[in-house]
Structures are given as C-alpha cells and as structure tokens.
Design a protein around this motif. Sequence first.
Motif, short mmCIF file in Angstrom:
data_model
loop_
_atom_site.label_atom_id
_atom_site.label_comp_id
_atom_site.label_asym_id
_atom_site.label_seq_id
_atom_site.Cartn_x
_atom_site.Cartn_y
_atom_site.Cartn_z
N TYR A 1 1.47 0.87 -12.90
CA TYR A 1 0.37 1.31 -12.03
C TYR A 1 0.69 2.67 -11.44
O TYR A 1 1.81 2.93 -11.03
CB TYR A 1 0.13 0.29 -10.92
CG TYR A 1 -1.06 0.61 -10.06
CD1 TYR A 1 -0.91 1.27 -8.84
CD2 TYR A 1 -2.34 0.30 -10.49
CE1 TYR A 1 -2.01 1.58 -8.05
CE2 TYR A 1 -3.45 0.60 -9.72
CZ TYR A 1 -3.28 1.24 -8.51
OH TYR A 1 -4.38 1.56 -7.74
N ILE A 2 -0.33 3.53 -11.36
CA ILE A 2 -0.17 4.88 -10.83
C ILE A 2 -0.95 5.03 -9.53
O ILE A 2 -2.16 4.74 -9.48
CB ILE A 2 -0.64 5.94 -11.83
CG1 ILE A 2 0.17 5.85 -13.13
CG2 ILE A 2 -0.51 7.34 -11.23
CD1 ILE A 2 -0.30 6.79 -14.22
N HIS A 3 -0.28 5.47 -8.50
CA HIS A 3 -0.91 5.85 -7.24
C HIS A 3 -1.14 7.36 -7.26
O HIS A 3 -0.32 8.11 -7.80
CB HIS A 3 -0.01 5.48 -6.06
CG HIS A 3 0.28 4.03 -5.94
ND1 HIS A 3 -0.52 3.16 -5.23
CD2 HIS A 3 1.30 3.27 -6.43
CE1 HIS A 3 -0.02 1.94 -5.29
NE2 HIS A 3 1.08 1.98 -6.03
N ILE B 1 7.10 0.91 -1.02
CA ILE B 1 7.69 1.38 -2.27
C ILE B 1 8.98 0.61 -2.48
O ILE B 1 10.04 0.99 -1.97
CB ILE B 1 7.97 2.89 -2.22
CG1 ILE B 1 6.70 3.64 -1.84
CG2 ILE B 1 8.47 3.39 -3.57
CD1 ILE B 1 6.92 5.11 -1.58
N LEU B 2 8.90 -0.48 -3.22
CA LEU B 2 10.05 -1.37 -3.35
C LEU B 2 10.63 -1.36 -4.76
O LEU B 2 11.65 -1.97 -5.00
CB LEU B 2 9.65 -2.79 -2.97
CG LEU B 2 9.07 -2.96 -1.57
CD1 LEU B 2 8.66 -4.40 -1.34
CD2 LEU B 2 10.09 -2.52 -0.51
N GLN C 1 0.85 -1.18 0.00
CA GLN C 1 0.00 0.00 0.00
C GLN C 1 0.89 1.24 0.00
O GLN C 1 1.82 1.35 0.80
CB GLN C 1 -0.91 0.00 1.24
CG GLN C 1 -2.00 1.04 1.22
CD GLN C 1 -3.14 0.66 0.30
OE1 GLN C 1 -3.13 -0.43 -0.28
NE2 GLN C 1 -4.10 1.55 0.17
N VAL C 2 0.59 2.16 -0.91
CA VAL C 2 1.36 3.40 -1.02
C VAL C 2 0.45 4.57 -0.68
O VAL C 2 -0.70 4.64 -1.13
CB VAL C 2 1.92 3.58 -2.45
CG1 VAL C 2 2.59 4.94 -2.60
CG2 VAL C 2 2.91 2.47 -2.78
N ILE D 1 4.68 3.11 -10.65
CA ILE D 1 5.59 1.98 -10.54
C ILE D 1 6.03 1.60 -11.95
O ILE D 1 5.20 1.24 -12.79
CB ILE D 1 4.93 0.79 -9.85
CG1 ILE D 1 4.38 1.20 -8.48
CG2 ILE D 1 5.91 -0.37 -9.72
CD1 ILE D 1 5.41 1.67 -7.50
N ILE D 2 7.32 1.70 -12.23
CA ILE D 2 7.80 1.47 -13.58
C ILE D 2 7.54 0.04 -14.04
O ILE D 2 7.15 -0.21 -15.18
CB ILE D 2 9.29 1.83 -13.68
CG1 ILE D 2 9.48 3.33 -13.45
CG2 ILE D 2 9.87 1.40 -15.02
CD1 ILE D 2 10.91 3.76 -13.37
N ARG D 3 7.73 -0.93 -13.16
CA ARG D 3 7.62 -2.35 -13.54
C ARG D 3 6.21 -2.69 -14.00
O ARG D 3 6.03 -3.44 -14.96
CB ARG D 3 8.02 -3.22 -12.36
CG ARG D 3 7.95 -4.72 -12.65
CD ARG D 3 8.49 -5.50 -11.44
NE ARG D 3 7.74 -5.21 -10.23
CZ ARG D 3 6.62 -5.85 -9.90
NH1 ARG D 3 6.11 -6.76 -10.70
NH2 ARG D 3 5.99 -5.55 -8.78
#
Length: 117
Positions: free
Chosen positions: A104-106, A28-29, A1-2, A99-101
């Motif tokens: 997905y956008i938070h 955020i990994l 969760q971000v 998240i680049i991988r």
Amino acid sequence: QVQLVESGGGSVQPGGSLRLSCAASGSILSFYNMGWHRQAPGRQRELVATITSGGYTNYADSVKGRFTISRDNAKNTVLLQMNSLRPEDTAVYYCSLQIIRTGYIHWGQGTQVTVSA
C-alpha cells in the motif's frame, strides 16, 4: 493512519536548485520505502526517485545525475535535492511511503515546483 507533509517547493530559474522535504508521522510500524513522484499538467504521475529503508536508491532516467534522494530513518523523513533544474521538471511533486508488507502507498498532498526564466 499515516500522514506525509511536504515542504520546499517553489519557483526557480533554469539551472537552479531546490530541496524538497517530506516528514512522515502516524502509525508507521512496518518496513517501508519512501519516494517522490511528480505530475505535470496533462500528464500521468511518474516516478522521480525512491529509496528503501536500507538506502538503496532508484531514479528516473530523466533526473539521474541531477537529483539526489536521501532519508533519515530515525526522523521518518525523505529529502530530494534537485540541481540543474529544467523547465520540463515543472510539476507537482508528491511524497510517497510504501508499506513493503502490503504494497500500500500513502501519498502526500503535493508541492508545486516551477522552473522558468
């Protein structure tokens, strides 16, 4: 969760300045891009500026030369310095973390910026 928490919005006269800040926390990994978008009443959300983990920046034409985006990777924060503000900059500004991988956008909850005399 971000979680993304924005601050720094407010009201300013044309020609004035504001600085927006966004702090990211949580899981955020992965490598990620951060940015700012805005949405004015009756209009679609639009990109304002983005910045990669390596510091590469991208700006909307309407804000080039007036806005500056920066980030602190150690603190997971992104800033947007807004100078020479115009009434057409009035909008709700949203912080984003992509998240680049996965792509997905938070999103943050948004902060109001109002530019008027």
